[in-house]
Design an enzyme around this catalytic site. Structure first.
Site, PDB file in Angstrom:
ATOM      1  N   ILE A 111      28.261  69.588  -1.057  1.00  9.62           N
ATOM      2  CA  ILE A 111      27.843  69.642   0.353  1.00  9.62           C
ATOM      3  C   ILE A 111      28.824  68.911   1.265  1.00  9.62           C
ATOM      4  O   ILE A 111      28.810  69.082   2.482  1.00  9.62           O
ATOM      5  CB  ILE A 111      26.397  69.087   0.513  1.00  9.62           C
ATOM      6  N   ARG A 228      38.271  71.375  -6.081  1.00 11.66           N
ATOM      7  CA  ARG A 228      37.228  71.332  -7.108  1.00 11.66           C
ATOM      8  C   ARG A 228      37.583  72.071  -8.397  1.00 11.66           C
ATOM      9  O   ARG A 228      36.888  71.879  -9.401  1.00 11.66           O
ATOM     10  CB  ARG A 228      35.906  71.870  -6.542  1.00 11.66           C
TER      11      ARG A 228
HETATM   12  C1  LIG Z   1      38.378  64.239  -6.673  1.00 10.17           C
HETATM   13  C2  LIG Z   1      37.566  63.883  -5.458  1.00 10.17           C
HETATM   14  C3  LIG Z   1      37.026  62.624  -5.309  1.00 10.17           C
HETATM   15  C4  LIG Z   1      36.244  62.284  -4.164  1.00 10.17           C
HETATM   16  N1  LIG Z   1      35.699  61.039  -4.059  1.00 10.17           N
HETATM   17  C5  LIG Z   1      34.923  60.722  -2.989  1.00 10.17           C
HETATM   18  C6  LIG Z   1      34.306  59.430  -2.840  1.00 10.17           C
HETATM   19  O1  LIG Z   1      34.486  58.563  -3.682  1.00 10.17           O
HETATM   20  N2  LIG Z   1      33.522  59.193  -1.754  1.00 10.17           N
HETATM   21  C7  LIG Z   1      33.313  60.134  -0.796  1.00 10.17           C
HETATM   22  O2  LIG Z   1      32.593  59.864   0.168  1.00 10.17           O
HETATM   23  N3  LIG Z   1      33.881  61.349  -0.895  1.00 10.17           N
HETATM   24  C8  LIG Z   1      34.667  61.671  -1.962  1.00 10.17           C
HETATM   25  N4  LIG Z   1      35.230  62.936  -2.050  1.00 10.17           N
HETATM   26  C9  LIG Z   1      34.936  63.917  -1.003  1.00 10.17           C
HETATM   27  C10 LIG Z   1      36.156  64.116  -0.066  1.00 10.17           C
HETATM   28  O3  LIG Z   1      36.495  62.921   0.597  1.00 10.17           O
HETATM   29  C11 LIG Z   1      35.837  65.209   0.971  1.00 10.17           C
HETATM   30  O4  LIG Z   1      34.726  64.819   1.737  1.00 10.17           O
HETATM   31  C12 LIG Z   1      35.509  66.544   0.324  1.00 10.17           C
HETATM   32  O5  LIG Z   1      36.469  66.864  -0.657  1.00 10.17           O
HETATM   33  C13 LIG Z   1      35.465  67.642   1.385  1.00 10.17           C
HETATM   34  O6  LIG Z   1      36.779  67.837   1.844  1.00 10.17           O
HETATM   35  P1  LIG Z   1      37.082  68.265   3.347  1.00 10.17           P
HETATM   36  O7  LIG Z   1      36.479  67.306   4.301  1.00 10.17           O
HETATM   37  O8  LIG Z   1      38.566  68.477   3.440  1.00 10.17           O
HETATM   38  O9  LIG Z   1      36.339  69.700   3.384  1.00 10.17           O
HETATM   39  P2  LIG Z   1      35.594  70.408   4.583  1.00 10.17           P
HETATM   40  O10 LIG Z   1      34.458  69.604   5.060  1.00 10.17           O
HETATM   41  O11 LIG Z   1      35.318  71.817   4.119  1.00 10.17           O
HETATM   42  O12 LIG Z   1      36.645  70.463   5.712  1.00 10.17           O
HETATM   43  C14 LIG Z   1      37.839  71.254   5.590  1.00 10.17           C
HETATM   44  C15 LIG Z   1      38.819  70.739   6.601  1.00 10.17           C
HETATM   45  O13 LIG Z   1      38.282  70.945   7.901  1.00 10.17           O
HETATM   46  C16 LIG Z   1      38.593  69.860   8.737  1.00 10.17           C
HETATM   47  N5  LIG Z   1      37.345  69.223   9.195  1.00 10.17           N
HETATM   48  C17 LIG Z   1      36.090  69.528   8.798  1.00 10.17           C
HETATM   49  N6  LIG Z   1      35.181  68.800   9.473  1.00 10.17           N
HETATM   50  C18 LIG Z   1      35.886  67.994  10.291  1.00 10.17           C
HETATM   51  C19 LIG Z   1      35.531  66.999  11.232  1.00 10.17           C
HETATM   52  N7  LIG Z   1      34.272  66.697  11.503  1.00 10.17           N
HETATM   53  N8  LIG Z   1      36.516  66.357  11.864  1.00 10.17           N
HETATM   54  C20 LIG Z   1      37.794  66.661  11.625  1.00 10.17           C
HETATM   55  N9  LIG Z   1      38.210  67.587  10.765  1.00 10.17           N
HETATM   56  C21 LIG Z   1      37.262  68.250  10.107  1.00 10.17           C
HETATM   57  C22 LIG Z   1      39.459  68.915   7.923  1.00 10.17           C
HETATM   58  O14 LIG Z   1      40.796  69.260   8.096  1.00 10.17           O
HETATM   59  C23 LIG Z   1      39.072  69.238   6.502  1.00 10.17           C
HETATM   60  O15 LIG Z   1      40.069  68.937   5.552  1.00 10.17           O
HETATM   61  C24 LIG Z   1      36.010  63.264  -3.161  1.00 10.17           C
HETATM   62  C25 LIG Z   1      36.571  64.545  -3.311  1.00 10.17           C
HETATM   63  C26 LIG Z   1      37.329  64.857  -4.426  1.00 10.17           C
HETATM   64  C27 LIG Z   1      37.891  66.258  -4.568  1.00 10.17           C
END
Ligand SMILES: Cc1cc2nc3c(=O)[nH]c(=O)nc-3n(C[C@H](O)[C@H](O)[C@H](O)COP(=O)(O)OP(=O)(O)OC[C@H]3O[C@@H](n4cnc5c(N)ncnc54)[C@H](O)[C@@H]3O)c2cc1C
Length: 307
Positions: A111, A228
């Site tokens: 999520i 993922r």
């Molecule tokens: C191996 C691994 C370990 C992780 N460990 C942790 C952890 O320890 N703790 C934790 O909390 N999370 C963790 N995460 C989650 C990670 O930090 C991201 O929240 C998650 O992978 C979603 O990525 P995203 O925000 O790029 O994706 P999406 O939410 O799909 O967003 C895609 C892209 O859209 C843009 N975007 C989306 N929403 C916004 C916004 N509101 N403002 C600005 N730009 C936006 C950004 O460029 C973003 O990269 C982990 C993820 C991975 C893969």
């Protein structure tokens, strides 16, 4: 069991009633539509709908009136160019809608990808099934000593049997209490309402299964899959990403090949990394001390260049 015989029959029914359409059709996606790909012990991923195909990416890139596609080779070249240069909007013109059944602790990681539309099964409205993810013994590993977010060696037989017993016992005990809380509690069974489902569910463990519909465009889906389907992702979410990769490979084969080439199989180098690589190619012996990188950055760089 991921699906009941009734659910299988509903899927067979849907697949037995095709219609003709003027919309773009991907033969590779059609073979997946509605079918459930089993994942973990009770989970699945099902393709519910899709919009667009490889040609739709090219049409959008060329802003065409008609088919907008040229030769297959030409189109594939364009898709690879778009992917290579991060021209992401044409990929956003394709969409995928999935039905996913997954453990709650996997859903919590999933999520976090905010660029999708989600509708989850309501545990306020409905009663959750007695279905828990219980790992296979070979997937039960000790805490990694090198990576705080990872696993090390697989547990021995005795230890894994003990862990599995606890996981099963705790899950079933919690579910027994959940069932008891939502049931008629009057001594004579006289129809007194039990605890509200929205409250009783707080007792359930994070390995219980939930379900949702998840819709995302292809650009953001590739972003999800890159994170993922990566070896650093937790196994339990990686297996879902792997199943989705199979679907996407069939749905938009040219885009998937470009994704494999430039994202899944590609790497990003820092400015220091590029400088070091150039020095190494010129025959210079570069070490961490002379690289300008931290020990960790250097380890990661070495892993990329295969030193
Ligand atoms: C191996 C691994 C370990 C992780 N460990 C942790 C952890 O320890 N703790 C934790 O909390 N999370 C963790 N995460 C989650 C990670 O930090 C991201 O929240 C998650 O992978 C979603 O990525 P995203 O925000 O790029 O994706 P999406 O939410 O799909 O967003 C895609 C892209 O859209 C843009 N975007 C989306 N929403 C916004 C916004 N509101 N403002 C600005 N730009 C936006 C950004 O460029 C973003 O990269 C982990 C993820 C991975 C893969």
């Amino acid at each position: 069991m991921p699906l009941t015989p009734e659910q299988d029959a509903e899927i067979a029914d849907l697949r037995a009633t095709p219609r003709s359409t003027l919309r773009a059709v991907s033969d590779g996606a059609e073979k997946h539509l509605y079918r459930a790909m089993p994942v973990l012990d009770h989970g699945f991923v099902r393709m519910i709908d899709y919009m667009g195909d490889d040609a739709a990416i090219c049409q959008a890139a060329r802003v065409s009136y008609g088919r907008g596609t040229k030769s297959v080779q030409n189109d594939e070249g364009l898709i690879r160019y778009l992917m290579r240069h991060w021209h992401s909007t044409p990929f956003e013109m394709c969409e995928l809608k999935l039905h996913v059944k997954l453990p709650v602790f996997v859903a919590r990681q999933w999520i976090r990808h905010r660029t999708a539309n989600v509708n989850e099964y309501s545990a306020r409205y409905s009663i959750l099934d007695r279905e828990f993810y219980i790992p296979r013994p070979e997937d039960l590993a000790a805490q990694s000593s090198q990576n705080n977010q990872g696993r090390g060696d697989v547990l021995g037989a005795e230890e894994s049997a003990r862990v599995l017993d606890w996981l099963r016992e705790d899950a079933h005990r919690a579910y027994d209490h959940y069932e008891a809380m939502i049931s008629d509690t009057s001594p004579d069974g006289g129809g007194q309402q039990g605890l509200a489902r929205e409250l009783a569910r707080m007792n359930l463990p994070a390995n219980i299964y939930t379900q949702w519909y998840w819709k995302v465009d292809l650009h953001n889906l590739f972003h999800f899959l890159r994170l993922r389907a990566d070896p650093h992702a937790q196994y339990e979410i990686r297996v879902y990403a792997d199943a989705i990769c199979e679907m996407v490979r069939d749905w938009v084969p040219a885009a998937y090949r470009a994704f494999e080439e430039y994202r899944l199989g590609g790497v990003t180098l820092s400015a220091s990394g590029v400088k070091c690589l150039r020095r190494m190619l010129a025959g210079e012996e570069v070490t961490q001390e002379t690289s300008g990188m931290s020990a960790r950055e250097w380890r990661e760089f070495e892993a990329i260049v295969g030193k």
